[in-house]
Design an enzyme around this catalytic site. Structure first.
Site, mmCIF file in Angstrom:
data_model
loop_
_atom_site.group_PDB
_atom_site.id
_atom_site.type_symbol
_atom_site.label_atom_id
_atom_site.label_comp_id
_atom_site.label_asym_id
_atom_site.label_seq_id
_atom_site.Cartn_x
_atom_site.Cartn_y
_atom_site.Cartn_z
ATOM 1 N N ASP A 16 37.573 44.083 39.083
ATOM 2 C CA ASP A 16 36.953 43.035 38.263
ATOM 3 C C ASP A 16 36.818 41.728 39.048
ATOM 4 O O ASP A 16 37.575 41.469 39.987
ATOM 5 C CB ASP A 16 37.792 42.821 36.992
ATOM 6 C CG ASP A 16 36.994 42.119 35.899
ATOM 7 O OD1 ASP A 16 35.753 42.071 35.994
ATOM 8 O OD2 ASP A 16 37.621 41.614 34.954
ATOM 9 N N TRP A 21 33.167 35.784 41.599
ATOM 10 C CA TRP A 21 33.165 35.600 43.059
ATOM 11 C C TRP A 21 31.806 35.055 43.499
ATOM 12 O O TRP A 21 31.725 34.131 44.298
ATOM 13 C CB TRP A 21 33.456 36.948 43.728
ATOM 14 C CG TRP A 21 33.580 36.912 45.216
ATOM 15 C CD1 TRP A 21 34.732 36.761 45.937
ATOM 16 C CD2 TRP A 21 32.511 37.041 46.176
ATOM 17 N NE1 TRP A 21 34.453 36.784 47.285
ATOM 18 C CE2 TRP A 21 33.091 36.950 47.453
ATOM 19 C CE3 TRP A 21 31.125 37.215 46.070
ATOM 20 C CZ2 TRP A 21 32.353 37.038 48.629
ATOM 21 C CZ3 TRP A 21 30.378 37.294 47.243
ATOM 22 C CH2 TRP A 21 30.994 37.206 48.499
ATOM 23 N N HIS A 33 28.527 41.979 43.217
ATOM 24 C CA HIS A 33 28.671 43.439 43.139
ATOM 25 C C HIS A 33 28.487 44.070 44.515
ATOM 26 O O HIS A 33 29.188 45.009 44.880
ATOM 27 C CB HIS A 33 27.645 44.023 42.156
ATOM 28 C CG HIS A 33 27.860 43.573 40.734
ATOM 29 N ND1 HIS A 33 29.110 43.576 40.143
ATOM 30 C CD2 HIS A 33 26.998 43.109 39.793
ATOM 31 C CE1 HIS A 33 28.989 43.130 38.889
ATOM 32 N NE2 HIS A 33 27.731 42.835 38.670
ATOM 33 N N LEU A 127 42.955 61.770 50.898
ATOM 34 C CA LEU A 127 42.981 61.102 49.590
ATOM 35 C C LEU A 127 41.750 61.457 48.747
ATOM 36 O O LEU A 127 40.642 61.592 49.279
ATOM 37 C CB LEU A 127 43.043 59.592 49.826
ATOM 38 C CG LEU A 127 42.903 58.654 48.622
ATOM 39 C CD1 LEU A 127 43.902 57.492 48.739
ATOM 40 C CD2 LEU A 127 41.483 58.092 48.486
ATOM 41 N N SER A 188 40.493 47.255 29.077
ATOM 42 C CA SER A 188 39.041 47.438 28.953
ATOM 43 C C SER A 188 38.648 48.925 28.914
ATOM 44 O O SER A 188 37.711 49.341 29.603
ATOM 45 C CB SER A 188 38.292 46.706 30.085
ATOM 46 O OG SER A 188 38.595 45.338 30.078
#
Ligand code: IPE
Ligand code: IPE
Ligand code: MG
Length: 238
Positions: A16, A21, A33, A127, A188
Site C-alpha cells: 500500500d 508516494w 504504481h 520461493l 482490507s
C-alpha cells in the site's frame, strides 16, 4: 553459537501507499504504481535469500475495481508487463509464480499471459511468489462454500481442512507474518482465513520505498514474537 533466527515460512504483504508516494513527488498516481511494481522482484529475492518459502503480495483487491477507470486500466497494463517480465526473471531466479484471486474479469489475452507465466515457472523449486489479483477474502470464502457444495461434502465431513482445500491458497501453508506498509492498520479483505494466527507488522513506509532495511525490521520483530496458538509454553506454566 548463535541460534538462527526463526524465519517465517509464508509472508503476506499488503503493498500500500503507491498513490501517496507519487503525490509526495507531484507525480500522477500511476507513476507510484509503476515504481511499486518494480519493487516486487527484488523483495521476492530478498525473501528467498532469507529462507522464506512463500510470499503473497496483494496487488489488486476485489474492491479496487471501484477506482477511476483510468487507474484500473493502468493497473491492468502493469499486470500485463509484470507477467512478461516475471515469466523470464522467475525462470532465471528459480521462483515459482502463482496467482490467488480470479482472472475471469481480465481480458482473454491477459488471462493467457498469466497462465503462461505460471506454467513456465511451475517446475521451479525456489520461493513461491504468489500474486493476489482481483482477490478478496470474502469472495474467496463464498467461492469455497460453493465448491464444497459442488464436491458433495456432507455437513459432518466439513472440517477446517476441507474448507482450506477449497480456498485459492489450497496447498499453501498459513501466513506466518503479515506486513502492511503505507501506514493503514487494517486488513482490507486480505487473506482473513489464512492470517488467523499470523504475526502482524505495520509500517509507515510506502510500498515503492520498501526494501531490505524494512524487511529486516519485520523479520527481526517476527523472530522476537512469542507464538502461543492459544496454548502456553512450558516455561509459562506454573
Ligand atoms: C496500493 O497503493 C496499490 C493498490 C491498491 C492497487 P494505493 O494506490 O492504495 O496507494 P495509496 O493508499 O492511495 O497511497
Ligand atoms: C489494499 O489497499 C489493496 C492493495 C494493496 C492491493 P487499498 O488502498 O485498496 O486499501 P484501503 O482502501 O485503504 O482499505
Ligand atoms: Mg491504498
Amino acid at each position: 553459537m548463535a541460534v538462527p533466527a526463526r524465519v517465517p515460512r509464508h509472508i503476506a504483504m499488503i503493498m500500500d501507499g503507491n498513490g501517496r508516494w507519487a503525490r509526495a513527488r507531484g507525480l500522477p498516481r500511476v507513476e507510484g504504481h509503476r515504481h511499486g511494481v518494480e519493487r516486487i522482484h527484488p523483495v521476492a529475492l530478498d525473501c528467498a535469500r532469507r529462507g522464506v518459502e512463500y510470499l503473497t503480495l496483494y496487488a489488486f483487491s476485489t474492491e479496487n475495481w471501484r477506482r477511476p477507470r483510468k487507474e484500473v486500466r493502468a493497473l491492468l497494463r502493469l499486470l500485463s508487463s509484470l507477467m512478461d517480465e516475471e515469466a523470464e526473471t522467475c525462470v532465471r531466479d528459480n521462483l515459482r509464480l502463482r496467482l490467488v484471486g480470479t482472472v475471469q474479469r481480465l481480458d482473454t489475452a491477459l488471462q493467457e499471459k498469466v497462465h503462461e507465466a505460471i506454467e513456465v515457472t511451475r517446475e521451479n523449486t525456489g520461493l513461491t511468489l504468489c500474486l493476489a489479483f482481483d482477490y478478496g477474502s470474502r469472495d474467496e470464502i463464498v467461492r469455497a462454500a460453493r465448491e464444497l457444495i459442488l464436491r458433495g461434502i456432507e455437513p459432518d465431513g466439513m472440517t477446517e481442512e476441507t474448507v482450506a482445500q477449497c480456498l485459492f491458497t489450497a496447498d499453501m501453508p498459513d501466513v506466518d507474518l503479515l506486513v502492511r506498509c503505507g501506514g493503514e492498520i487494517r486488513l482490507s479483505n486480505f487473506l482473513m482465513w489464512q492470517v488467523a494466527y499470523a504475526e502482524l507488522y505495520f509500517t509507515e513506509v510506502l510500498w515503492p520505498d520498501f526494501g531490505e532495511p524494512e524487511l529486516e525490521s519485520a523479520l527481526a520483530e517476527f523472530a522476537g514474537r512469542n507464538r502461543r496458538y492459544g496454548a502456553l509454553k512450558n516455561e509459562e506454566i506454573r
